[in-house]
Design a protein around this motif. Sequence first.
Motif, mmCIF file in Angstrom:
data_model
loop_
_atom_site.group_PDB
_atom_site.id
_atom_site.type_symbol
_atom_site.label_atom_id
_atom_site.label_comp_id
_atom_site.label_asym_id
_atom_site.label_seq_id
_atom_site.Cartn_x
_atom_site.Cartn_y
_atom_site.Cartn_z
ATOM 1 N N SER A 17 0.831 -1.206 0.000
ATOM 2 C CA SER A 17 0.000 0.000 0.000
ATOM 3 C C SER A 17 0.861 1.251 0.000
ATOM 4 O O SER A 17 1.992 1.246 0.505
ATOM 5 C CB SER A 17 -0.905 0.025 1.237
ATOM 6 O OG SER A 17 -1.778 -1.078 1.268
ATOM 7 N N ARG A 19 0.098 5.785 0.233
ATOM 8 C CA ARG A 19 -0.864 6.884 0.266
ATOM 9 C C ARG A 19 -0.199 8.117 -0.340
ATOM 10 O O ARG A 19 0.817 8.604 0.157
ATOM 11 C CB ARG A 19 -1.334 7.204 1.686
ATOM 12 C CG ARG A 19 -2.487 8.213 1.673
ATOM 13 C CD ARG A 19 -2.998 8.543 3.059
ATOM 14 N NE ARG A 19 -2.125 9.479 3.757
ATOM 15 C CZ ARG A 19 -2.517 10.245 4.771
ATOM 16 N NH1 ARG A 19 -3.765 10.164 5.205
ATOM 17 N NH2 ARG A 19 -1.665 11.052 5.367
ATOM 18 N N ARG A 67 -9.818 -0.966 -4.652
ATOM 19 C CA ARG A 67 -8.443 -0.984 -4.152
ATOM 20 C C ARG A 67 -7.963 0.416 -3.766
ATOM 21 O O ARG A 67 -7.195 0.563 -2.807
ATOM 22 C CB ARG A 67 -7.498 -1.551 -5.212
ATOM 23 C CG ARG A 67 -7.806 -2.981 -5.630
ATOM 24 C CD ARG A 67 -6.714 -3.548 -6.527
ATOM 25 N NE ARG A 67 -6.560 -2.828 -7.774
ATOM 26 C CZ ARG A 67 -5.417 -2.255 -8.169
ATOM 27 N NH1 ARG A 67 -4.332 -2.327 -7.418
ATOM 28 N NH2 ARG A 67 -5.354 -1.629 -9.333
ATOM 29 N N PHE A 68 -8.390 1.418 -4.494
ATOM 30 C CA PHE A 68 -7.954 2.799 -4.257
ATOM 31 C C PHE A 68 -9.092 3.613 -3.659
ATOM 32 O O PHE A 68 -10.268 3.391 -3.972
ATOM 33 C CB PHE A 68 -7.514 3.462 -5.559
ATOM 34 C CG PHE A 68 -6.245 2.923 -6.169
ATOM 35 C CD1 PHE A 68 -5.633 1.763 -5.716
ATOM 36 C CD2 PHE A 68 -5.636 3.606 -7.219
ATOM 37 C CE1 PHE A 68 -4.475 1.273 -6.278
ATOM 38 C CE2 PHE A 68 -4.462 3.139 -7.794
ATOM 39 C CZ PHE A 68 -3.889 1.963 -7.322
ATOM 40 N N LEU A 82 -5.349 6.779 -1.388
ATOM 41 C CA LEU A 82 -4.888 5.595 -0.683
ATOM 42 C C LEU A 82 -4.941 4.425 -1.651
ATOM 43 O O LEU A 82 -6.005 4.141 -2.210
ATOM 44 C CB LEU A 82 -5.762 5.325 0.537
ATOM 45 C CG LEU A 82 -5.461 4.035 1.307
ATOM 46 C CD1 LEU A 82 -4.039 4.060 1.865
ATOM 47 C CD2 LEU A 82 -6.484 3.827 2.413
ATOM 48 N N MET A 83 -3.809 3.775 -1.830
ATOM 49 C CA MET A 83 -3.715 2.688 -2.796
ATOM 50 C C MET A 83 -3.378 1.397 -2.065
ATOM 51 O O MET A 83 -2.287 1.281 -1.483
ATOM 52 C CB MET A 83 -2.648 3.011 -3.846
ATOM 53 C CG MET A 83 -2.865 4.347 -4.530
ATOM 54 S SD MET A 83 -1.664 4.682 -5.838
ATOM 55 C CE MET A 83 -0.166 4.811 -4.883
ATOM 56 N N ASN A 84 -4.309 0.464 -2.077
ATOM 57 C CA ASN A 84 -4.113 -0.844 -1.460
ATOM 58 C C ASN A 84 -4.017 -1.919 -2.531
ATOM 59 O O ASN A 84 -4.416 -1.719 -3.677
ATOM 60 C CB ASN A 84 -5.266 -1.157 -0.515
ATOM 61 C CG ASN A 84 -5.305 -0.249 0.694
ATOM 62 O OD1 ASN A 84 -4.274 0.131 1.237
ATOM 63 N ND2 ASN A 84 -6.509 0.094 1.129
ATOM 64 N N SER A 85 -3.527 -3.088 -2.126
ATOM 65 C CA SER A 85 -3.427 -4.238 -3.029
ATOM 66 C C SER A 85 -2.784 -3.848 -4.352
ATOM 67 O O SER A 85 -3.292 -4.175 -5.431
ATOM 68 C CB SER A 85 -4.820 -4.831 -3.273
ATOM 69 O OG SER A 85 -5.423 -5.223 -2.056
ATOM 70 N N LEU A 86 -1.674 -3.166 -4.258
ATOM 71 C CA LEU A 86 -1.026 -2.661 -5.465
ATOM 72 C C LEU A 86 -0.544 -3.798 -6.356
ATOM 73 O O LEU A 86 -0.119 -4.858 -5.868
ATOM 74 C CB LEU A 86 0.130 -1.738 -5.096
ATOM 75 C CG LEU A 86 -0.302 -0.329 -4.678
ATOM 76 C CD1 LEU A 86 0.800 0.369 -3.901
ATOM 77 C CD2 LEU A 86 -0.701 0.483 -5.886
#
Length: 129
Positions: A17, A19, A67-68, A82-86
């Motif tokens: 992740s 941000r 995801r974002f 916020l960026m998850n599971s990139l």
Amino acid sequence: QVQLVESGGGSVQAGGSLRLSCAVAGYTYTWGCMGWFRQAPGKEREVVAVINPGGGSTRYADSVKGRFTISQDNAKNTVYLLMNSLKPEDTAMYYCAADQGPCTYGGVWRNRFYEYNYWGQGTQVTVSS
């Protein structure tokens, strides 16, 4: 003079992740539309997420939905991504963009890069597999 300053990029492994932050100066961004775009080498700049700071409504590209998350902090004049599971395919230069006027015209969201007049310098996001 409008200034958009991005920060928070970096290198992460897939699944990680980050941000991103976009600090806004010289512009009352709650009066307009804010967006995050990205551009990979050899590709056109594409929309990632858009937010109507005045009302809080948001819109996401299909590739990042779930995801974002785009958000705002009016007290800090800052918009976040916020960026998850990139994923490796998220690797790109990420740009913050702003423009006056509403985020939608006739129900259509402003998701083209040429619809925004103000841009930050970009922050690099690299996702390794």
